[in-house]
Design an enzyme around this catalytic site. Structure first.
Site, PDB file in Angstrom:
ATOM      1  N   LYS A 106      41.734  30.740  31.524  1.00  0.00           N
ATOM      2  CA  LYS A 106      41.760  31.331  30.017  1.00  0.00           C
ATOM      3  C   LYS A 106      42.989  31.736  29.619  1.00  0.00           C
ATOM      4  O   LYS A 106      43.748  32.382  30.311  1.00  0.00           O
ATOM      5  CB  LYS A 106      40.827  32.494  30.073  1.00  0.00           C
ATOM      6  CG  LYS A 106      39.184  32.150  30.110  1.00  0.00           C
ATOM      7  CD  LYS A 106      38.191  33.263  30.215  1.00  0.00           C
ATOM      8  CE  LYS A 106      38.134  34.049  29.130  1.00  0.00           C
ATOM      9  NZ  LYS A 106      37.193  34.890  29.141  1.00  0.00           N
ATOM     10  N   ILE A 107      43.417  31.085  28.374  1.00  0.00           N
ATOM     11  CA  ILE A 107      44.518  31.472  27.571  1.00  0.00           C
ATOM     12  C   ILE A 107      44.241  31.788  26.358  1.00  0.00           C
ATOM     13  O   ILE A 107      43.644  31.177  25.567  1.00  0.00           O
ATOM     14  CB  ILE A 107      45.674  30.214  27.795  1.00  0.00           C
ATOM     15  CG1 ILE A 107      45.941  29.747  29.074  1.00  0.00           C
ATOM     16  CG2 ILE A 107      47.002  30.635  27.035  1.00  0.00           C
ATOM     17  CD1 ILE A 107      46.745  28.512  29.243  1.00  0.00           C
TER      18      ILE A 107
END
Length: 372
Positions: free
Chosen positions: A139-140
């Site tokens: 997750k970014i």
């Protein structure tokens, strides 16, 4: 109860659970949800991990071992969370084998890095290498600094869950970052078929912020618009997705084996008790999307959720009408999305601080036991 969730899945919505704990994994609860509740993916965040670690004894032995080995708090957090995600990936592996876009488990880069491109890239690579499972997602956040990190991470062949998307404008930039990453991966000789991605478009927080502004305006016209913005925003996002999927740029990548970056409806737990507790599921049914739900929302939909066909495709004009009306009554939409992103990053950082404090307490308790 499973019939309603099956109907949702049959409509093309991938049901992901927005929660994870070692207890869920070790008791077989996660496997039960996969088998009995049509759950085909999992998302996590620091708040979820902090709750799991604080409320369960299943981490104690590992924490004790790490402390005895001289590992600091950051190393303990990294070990606990990557172990949980790795093991959850193994539970979901059969799902991924049959449908590679699903069977995914997400783990987030450290939120304090949200405005640091290079550090985000490094964190993503370290997490990917440690989890070491092809069905993981890193997750970014979709901050301005996160966009080039998304491109670089995809270009390295790492699958990504882009999180914290609020505006359609930023969503378009996210899709561009994904395509750029795929193009770079293709140039590097990476098999595009090994890369998966979702774009997490936050839903309920949009209504929370805009409803508060509408109530402050207070006119009948403004109050009549409450509870409409979030779904309209998501429908406009889906229309943007359709535009990109129809583009020659995407078609060239698809021909080379690339997978579309599916829209994911996040933050789908309803925060206003005046609204249906399944609002952000029922009104966003459309094929080839993901809805990641807290267990409370999952169980609510299993109990009384309704699937009445595609609720998104072809409704962009209607959704734009809602936004035009919001602007007409005085809602500054640009400011709404700026506030939401800023608050979102801040909340992520607070969550990380809470996770650090929780793990430090566990480490201190373990040290106390050792000295007793």
């Amino acid at each position: 109860m499973t019939d309603r969730l099956k109907a949702l899945a049959d409509a093309g919505v991938s049901i992901w659970l927005d929660d994870l704990s070692r207890e869920r994994i070790e008791t077989g609860n996660l496997a039960d949800l996969v088998r009995e509740r049509s759950v085909v993916g999992v998302t996590t965040n620091p708040t979820i991990f902090a709750s799991a670690i604080a409320n369960g004894e299943r981490y104690d032995a590992q924490v004790r071992q790490l402390v005895e080995g001289g590992v600091g708090v950051d190393g303990v957090i990294f070990a606990l969370t990557t172990d949980d995600v790795r093991n959850a990936c193994d539970v979901l592996a059969p799902v991924a084998a049959g449908h590679p876009a699903d069977g995914r488990v997400s783990i987030e880069v450290e939120p304090t890095l949200a405005n640091d491109t290079d550090a985000t890239i490094a964190s993503a690579r370290r997490l990917w290498a440690s989890v070491d499972r092809p069905n993981a997602l890193i997750k970014i956040p979709a901050t301005v600094e996160g966009l080039p990190a998304i491109t670089a991470t995809i270009a390295a062949g790492i699958s990504v869950n882009v999180t914290l998307i609020f505006s359609v404008e930023r969503y378009r930039a996210v899709m561009d970052a994904y395509l750029a990453g795929l193009e770079q991966a293709q140039a590097a000789g990476i098999d595009l078929g090994t890369i998966q991605s979702v774009a997490s478009f936050f839903v309920s927080r949009v209504d929370t912020e805009i409803d508060a502004r509408l109530e402050k305006i207070g006119t009948d016209e403004a109050l009549a618009l409450r509870g409409q913005a979030a779904v309209a925003n998501a429908r406009l996002a889906y229309a943007a997705f359709e535009e990109v999927i129809a583009s020659p740029r995407w078609q060239a990548l698809a021909a080379a084996g690339a997978h579309p970056q599916r829209p994911l409806w996040a933050s789908t737990g309803v925060k206003n008790p005046a609204y249906s507790d399944t609002l952000y599921v029922t009104d966003l049914v459309v094929a080839d999307t993901v809805n990641t739900m807290p267990e409370k929302t999952l169980q609510a939909f299993a109990d009384h959720g309704e699937v009445t066909g595609d609720q998104v495709t072809g409704r962009a004009a209607e959704a734009q009408g809602v936004f035009d009306s919001l602007a007409a009554v005085g809602v500054d939409l640009d400011d709404v999305f700026l506030v939401l992103e800023t608050e979102g990053v801040d909340k992520f950082k607070v969550s990380w601080t809470e996770l650090v404090a929780t793990v430090e307490a566990q480490m201190a308790a373990t040290s106390g036991e050792a000295g007793a």
